[in-house]
Motif scaffolding. Structure first.
Motif, PDB file in Angstrom:
ATOM      1  N   ASP A 471       0.889  -1.234  -0.015  1.00 34.57           N
ATOM      2  CA  ASP A 471      -0.078  -0.077   0.109  1.00 34.57           C
ATOM      3  C   ASP A 471       0.614   1.186   0.058  1.00 34.57           C
ATOM      4  OD1 ASP A 471      -2.142  -1.492  -0.182  1.00 34.57           O
ATOM      5  OD2 ASP A 471      -2.412  -1.556   2.124  1.00 34.57           O
ATOM      6  N   THR A 472       1.952   1.159   0.658  1.00 32.17           N
ATOM      7  CA  THR A 472       2.877   2.530   0.900  1.00 32.17           C
ATOM      8  C   THR A 472       3.497   2.662  -0.712  1.00 32.17           C
ATOM      9  OG1 THR A 472       4.578   1.039   1.445  1.00 32.17           O
ATOM     10  CG2 THR A 472       3.325   2.218   3.236  1.00 32.17           C
ATOM     11  N   VAL A 473       3.699   1.584  -1.257  1.00 32.84           N
ATOM     12  CA  VAL A 473       4.277   1.646  -2.582  1.00 32.84           C
ATOM     13  C   VAL A 473       3.420   2.285  -3.476  1.00 32.84           C
ATOM     14  CG1 VAL A 473       5.582   0.333  -4.490  1.00 32.84           C
ATOM     15  CG2 VAL A 473       6.083  -0.030  -2.134  1.00 32.84           C
ATOM     16  N   GLU A 474       2.163   1.662  -3.618  1.00 31.95           N
ATOM     17  CA  GLU A 474       1.223   2.140  -4.366  1.00 31.95           C
ATOM     18  C   GLU A 474       0.562   3.402  -4.457  1.00 31.95           C
ATOM     19  OE1 GLU A 474      -3.399   0.820  -5.656  1.00 31.95           O
ATOM     20  OE2 GLU A 474      -2.247  -0.442  -4.372  1.00 31.95           O
ATOM     21  N   GLN A 475       0.645   3.905  -3.137  1.00 25.50           N
ATOM     22  CA  GLN A 475       0.338   5.277  -2.906  1.00 25.50           C
ATOM     23  C   GLN A 475       1.295   6.400  -3.313  1.00 25.50           C
ATOM     24  OE1 GLN A 475      -0.175   6.185   1.379  1.00 25.50           O
ATOM     25  NE2 GLN A 475      -0.773   8.433   1.006  1.00 25.50           N
ATOM     26  N   HIS A 476       2.619   6.079  -3.505  1.00 26.53           N
ATOM     27  CA  HIS A 476       3.540   7.007  -3.941  1.00 26.53           C
ATOM     28  C   HIS A 476       4.143   6.524  -5.281  1.00 26.53           C
ATOM     29  CE1 HIS A 476       3.611   8.951  -0.278  1.00 26.53           C
ATOM     30  NE2 HIS A 476       3.711   7.855   0.497  1.00 26.53           N
ATOM     31  N   LEU A 477       3.487   5.604  -6.036  1.00 26.11           N
ATOM     32  CA  LEU A 477       3.930   4.894  -7.137  1.00 26.11           C
ATOM     33  C   LEU A 477       4.627   5.758  -8.166  1.00 26.11           C
ATOM     34  CD1 LEU A 477       4.286   1.992  -8.166  1.00 26.11           C
ATOM     35  CD2 LEU A 477       2.201   2.149  -9.251  1.00 26.11           C
ATOM     36  N   PHE A 478       3.831   7.169  -8.493  1.00 24.80           N
ATOM     37  CA  PHE A 478       4.181   7.784  -9.694  1.00 24.80           C
ATOM     38  C   PHE A 478       4.914   8.991  -9.129  1.00 24.80           C
ATOM     39  CE2 PHE A 478       0.493   5.469 -11.213  1.00 24.80           C
ATOM     40  CZ  PHE A 478       1.035   4.915 -12.522  1.00 24.80           C
ATOM     41  N   GLU A 479       5.469   9.062  -7.977  1.00 27.29           N
ATOM     42  CA  GLU A 479       6.078  10.202  -7.278  1.00 27.29           C
ATOM     43  C   GLU A 479       7.526  10.331  -7.876  1.00 27.29           C
ATOM     44  OE1 GLU A 479       5.789  10.709  -3.280  1.00 27.29           O
ATOM     45  OE2 GLU A 479       3.538  10.974  -3.317  1.00 27.29           O
ATOM     46  N   PRO A 480       8.128  11.420  -8.031  1.00 31.09           N
ATOM     47  CA  PRO A 480       9.813  11.296  -8.350  1.00 31.09           C
ATOM     48  C   PRO A 480      10.564  10.968  -7.435  1.00 31.09           C
ATOM     49  CG  PRO A 480       8.974  13.526  -8.179  1.00 31.09           C
ATOM     50  CD  PRO A 480       7.894  12.737  -8.011  1.00 31.09           C
ATOM     51  N   PHE A 481      11.717  10.210  -7.689  1.00 31.77           N
ATOM     52  CA  PHE A 481      12.691   9.694  -6.963  1.00 31.77           C
ATOM     53  C   PHE A 481      12.228   8.877  -5.837  1.00 31.77           C
ATOM     54  CE2 PHE A 481      13.895  14.222  -8.169  1.00 31.77           C
ATOM     55  CZ  PHE A 481      14.853  13.541  -9.100  1.00 31.77           C
ATOM     56  N   SER A 489      16.381   4.772  -9.921  1.00 34.32           N
ATOM     57  CA  SER A 489      16.313   6.401  -9.579  1.00 34.32           C
ATOM     58  C   SER A 489      15.076   6.897  -9.112  1.00 34.32           C
ATOM     59  CB  SER A 489      16.793   7.123 -11.247  1.00 34.32           C
ATOM     60  OG  SER A 489      15.752   6.713 -12.005  1.00 34.32           O
ATOM     61  N   GLY A 490      13.987   6.098  -9.569  1.00 39.49           N
ATOM     62  CA  GLY A 490      12.530   6.551  -9.016  1.00 39.49           C
ATOM     63  C   GLY A 490      12.003   7.405 -10.023  1.00 39.49           C
ATOM     64  N   LEU A 491      12.292   7.535 -11.250  1.00 44.97           N
ATOM     65  CA  LEU A 491      12.073   8.427 -12.135  1.00 44.97           C
ATOM     66  C   LEU A 491      11.452   7.851 -13.315  1.00 44.97           C
ATOM     67  CD1 LEU A 491      14.895  11.078 -12.373  1.00 44.97           C
ATOM     68  CD2 LEU A 491      12.718  11.241 -11.251  1.00 44.97           C
ATOM     69  N   GLY A 492      11.331   6.425 -13.351  1.00 47.07           N
ATOM     70  CA  GLY A 492      10.819   5.908 -14.783  1.00 47.07           C
ATOM     71  C   GLY A 492       9.269   6.165 -14.515  1.00 47.07           C
ATOM     72  N   LEU A 493       8.519   5.684 -13.523  1.00 45.71           N
ATOM     73  CA  LEU A 493       7.069   5.898 -13.759  1.00 45.71           C
ATOM     74  C   LEU A 493       6.616   7.201 -14.004  1.00 45.71           C
ATOM     75  CD1 LEU A 493       5.876   2.794 -11.322  1.00 45.71           C
ATOM     76  CD2 LEU A 493       5.801   2.959 -14.028  1.00 45.71           C
ATOM     77  N   TYR A 494       7.446   8.220 -12.983  1.00 46.80           N
ATOM     78  CA  TYR A 494       7.282   9.618 -13.014  1.00 46.80           C
ATOM     79  C   TYR A 494       7.253  10.190 -14.434  1.00 46.80           C
ATOM     80  CZ  TYR A 494       7.839  14.646 -12.353  1.00 46.80           C
ATOM     81  OH  TYR A 494       7.612  15.947 -12.331  1.00 46.80           O
ATOM     82  N   ARG A 504      -2.417  14.938 -22.572  1.00 49.08           N
ATOM     83  CA  ARG A 504      -4.125  14.693 -22.220  1.00 49.08           C
ATOM     84  C   ARG A 504      -4.320  13.611 -22.127  1.00 49.08           C
ATOM     85  NH1 ARG A 504      -2.842  19.581 -22.589  1.00 49.08           N
ATOM     86  NH2 ARG A 504      -4.068  21.245 -23.291  1.00 49.08           N
ATOM     87  N   ALA A 505      -3.601  12.495 -21.603  1.00 46.07           N
ATOM     88  CA  ALA A 505      -3.777  11.202 -21.368  1.00 46.07           C
ATOM     89  C   ALA A 505      -3.615  10.665 -19.816  1.00 46.07           C
ATOM     90  CB  ALA A 505      -2.775  10.169 -21.990  1.00 46.07           C
ATOM     91  N   THR A 506      -4.052   9.740 -19.296  1.00 43.67           N
ATOM     92  CA  THR A 506      -3.879   9.285 -17.758  1.00 43.67           C
ATOM     93  C   THR A 506      -3.316   8.015 -17.714  1.00 43.67           C
ATOM     94  OG1 THR A 506      -6.353   8.456 -17.665  1.00 43.67           O
ATOM     95  CG2 THR A 506      -5.854  10.815 -17.240  1.00 43.67           C
ATOM     96  N   ILE A 507      -2.790   7.822 -16.770  1.00 43.55           N
ATOM     97  CA  ILE A 507      -2.030   6.564 -16.317  1.00 43.55           C
ATOM     98  C   ILE A 507      -2.441   6.085 -14.999  1.00 43.55           C
ATOM     99  CG2 ILE A 507       0.165   7.450 -15.717  1.00 43.55           C
ATOM    100  CD1 ILE A 507       1.590   5.108 -16.785  1.00 43.55           C
ATOM    101  N   GLY A 508      -2.855   4.723 -14.660  1.00 42.88           N
ATOM    102  CA  GLY A 508      -3.215   4.368 -13.494  1.00 42.88           C
ATOM    103  C   GLY A 508      -2.705   2.891 -13.205  1.00 42.88           C
ATOM    104  N   TYR A 509      -2.970   2.395 -12.062  1.00 44.39           N
ATOM    105  CA  TYR A 509      -2.537   1.039 -11.643  1.00 44.39           C
ATOM    106  C   TYR A 509      -3.592   0.470 -10.857  1.00 44.39           C
ATOM    107  CZ  TYR A 509      -0.563  -2.601  -8.651  1.00 44.39           C
ATOM    108  OH  TYR A 509      -0.326  -3.803  -8.025  1.00 44.39           O
ATOM    109  N   GLN A 510      -4.050  -0.873 -10.927  1.00 44.06           N
ATOM    110  CA  GLN A 510      -4.808  -1.703 -10.409  1.00 44.06           C
ATOM    111  C   GLN A 510      -4.535  -3.367 -10.530  1.00 44.06           C
ATOM    112  OE1 GLN A 510      -8.657  -1.260 -12.214  1.00 44.06           O
ATOM    113  NE2 GLN A 510      -8.162  -1.766 -14.131  1.00 44.06           N
TER     114      GLN A 510
END
Length: 550
Positions: A471-481, A489-494, A504-510
């Motif tokens: 849950d902690t990883v999913e909550q900050h999944l798209f944050e930088p670093f 580096s933590g920048l790929g998903l960001y 104008r697109a959106t990306i999400g995880y489930q």
């Protein structure tokens, strides 16, 4: 006053019909009535009925209006003629003069009503004088009765006119209030329709009474028509919203919560919800709950923009400063490794080279973030999603055919989307690289698919059979670093999110189920929702295909 006008016209017709029946029966049965009186009553009835059926409500407000001659004037004339021609009989028609008095008092002005009552009083005095001249009865008593009758008509005319005037004022105020309320309702509807935040009004049963376009978009119900009923219990993904509304009804107080809405095939969406209740004027069923939906992506985007505006400038400057000495270190290490013979020293130079490459990759990613164009500043070309995804996945698998296997399922029928090809390549490669780290390695453990919704909106899914995220990883999944691995580096998903939002697109995880080895398996799915397409330009339709890439 229109209903009053019809009421008076109906009363006139009824009185004329009663007079006609009375005179006709007397003429036929006893022959005591003159045929001229029968013709007079017939003409009076025909005139009254014609006005009732053919005329339209036109409230006369001036004495010179010809409508008075066809209504009140004709009534006075008919009653006066009947009274004169049957002066010696036992019939007294003067009470019928109260109808024109009331008509002018209710439908006319005060002067008209007083004038009509005075004119009728004068006629009664003349009729009394005529009877006295012919020696009919006691003169003093007849004059006294006439005066009292005329005074009664004057009082009735005055009081009825005052009451009618008050009713007219109240009716005008009511119409003005109704018009103002209608305008206010229209203004409220326009404001609600134009609000960027979603507005949802539900009752105690969970049925939506009002849903603005922003709320439909957040709920994933943009395809529903406005006349279609929207029930929060209809979709499991709306359950948190329904629970918050029911909690508001139970506690009878405002609530604020951040919830997650899960839309089938469209990923998840974080929404901040504020609830308010209408005032109770009756039963609980009459109360409504108003929910204000605010997309947390906008809040996070503003914070992220402010944060990254400063951090981006600093990171770009630092990256430029690091790149030059890092290149010198890598070159010096390469030259040093050529002359080293000791195995331990060679291991150290290899470690230096690997970490220098890692630092170089981080520098490139930081510079890539700084180079991402702002939304709206560029017009990306359209690309055919199925062909582009198939080509990118094919290039990715060719790098290591033995270790990289992808099952493709294309379903957008060749429709184009607005996205830059290089940017889409970076998004897909990043998602595939992440998926490759955690998959089981079996056949179809990585699946890439494209889908077309009922609203003809294209989407891309990258699925893998890896374990669920914390849950902690999913909550900050798209944050930088932010990364769950120390060497990332933590920048790929960001970067993936930034590129999607720029287009104008959106990306999400489930967590989503897929077919794997003949059974249903849960896995990690990253979904990209592209913005709604432009009108079709005649692109050919293609059949949905499913094929593995090895």
């Amino acid at each position: 006053m229109t209903r009053a006008w019809y009421g008076f016209m109906t009363a006139r017709s009824t009185i004329a019909l009663a007079l006609l029946l009375l005179q006709g029966s007397q003429y036929l049965l006893h022959e005591t009535s003159s045929p001229w009186l029968v013709l007079l009553c017939a003409a009076y009835f025909a005139s009254a009925l014609a006005v009732r059926l053919l005329a339209r409500p036109r409230l006369p407000r001036h004495a010179a209006d010809p409508t008075w001659l066809l209504t009140a004037g004709l009534d006075v004339l008919a009653v006066a003629l009947l009274q004169v021609f049957q002066a010696g009989s036992n019939f007294n028609y003067t009470p019928l003069l109260g109808v024109p008095v009331l008509q002018t008092a209710v439908l006319g002005t005060r002067a008209m009503s007083i004038g009509m009552a005075s004119a009728i009083t004068l006629l009664l005095v003349l009729e009394t004088w005529w009877g006295s001249a012919r020696g009919a009865g006691e003169t003093t008593a007849r004059y006294l009765q006439t005066v009292l009758t005329g005074l009664g008509y004057l009082l009735v005319a005055f009081l009825a006119n005052q009451l009618a005037a008050r009713l007219v004022r109240e009716e005008q105020l009511a119409l003005a209030s109704q018009h103002a309320a209608r305008l206010q309702t229209q203004v409220n509807e326009l404001v609600i329709e134009a609000l960027a935040d979603g507005v949802l009004v539900v009752d105690a049963a969970g049925s939506a009474r009002t849903v603005n376009p922003a709320a439909r978009q957040l709920l994933g119900a943009a395809g529903l028509q406005e006349r279609d009923a929207l029930v929060l219990s209809a979709r499991p993904g709306w359950a948190p919203l329904l629970e918050l509304a029911m909690m508001t009804f139970e506690r009878e107080s405002a609530q604020v919560a951040d919830i997650t809405l899960r839309n089938a095939g469209k990923g998840t969406r974080r929404v901040r919800v504020r609830t308010r209740m209408t005032e109770a004027h009756g039963l609980l069923q009459d109360r409504l709950c108003v929910l204000f939906l605010h997309d947390l992506r906008e809040v996070e985007a503003r914070l992220r923009t402010e944060k990254m505006a400063a951090m981006g400038r600093m990171s770009a400057a630092v990256a430029h400063e690091i790149r030059n000495p890092l290149a010198a270190i890598a070159q010096a290490n390469a030259l040093l490794s050529e002359d080293l013979q000791d195995r331990g020293a060679q291991q150290l130079t290899l470690m230096i080279r690997q970490n220098a490459q890692r630092l170089s990759k981080i520098v490139d990613e930081v510079l890539d973030v700084a180079r991402v164009p702002a939304p709206g500043r560029t017009s990306p070309p359209s690309l055919v999603l199925d062909e582009t995804v198939r080509s990118i996945c094919n290039d990715w698998t060719q790098q290591s055919p033995h270790d990289r296997q992808v099952l493709l399922s294309m379903g957008t029928h060749g429709l184009p989307v607005d996205f830059d090809t290089d940017h889409l390549r970076r998004v897909i490669v990043n998602l595939l690289d992440n998926a490759l780290r955690y998959v089981s390695g079996g056949p179809a453990s990585i699946q890439v698919s494209t889908q077309l919704s009922a609203e003809r909106q294209s989407s891309l899914q990258v699925w893998s059979d890896g374990p669920p995220l914390e849950d902690t990883v999913e909550q900050h999944l798209f944050e930088p670093f932010f990364s769950s691995e120390s060497r990332s580096s933590g920048l790929g998903l960001y970067i993936c999110r930034e590129l999607c939002e720029r287009h104008r697109a959106t990306i999400g995880y489930q967590r989503a189920p897929r077919q794997l080895a003949g059974a249903t398996a849960l896995g990690n799915e990253f979904s990209v929702q592209f913005r709604p397409p432009k009108p079709a330009t005649g692109a050919g339709r293609r059949n949905s295909s499913q094929m593995p890439l090895v």
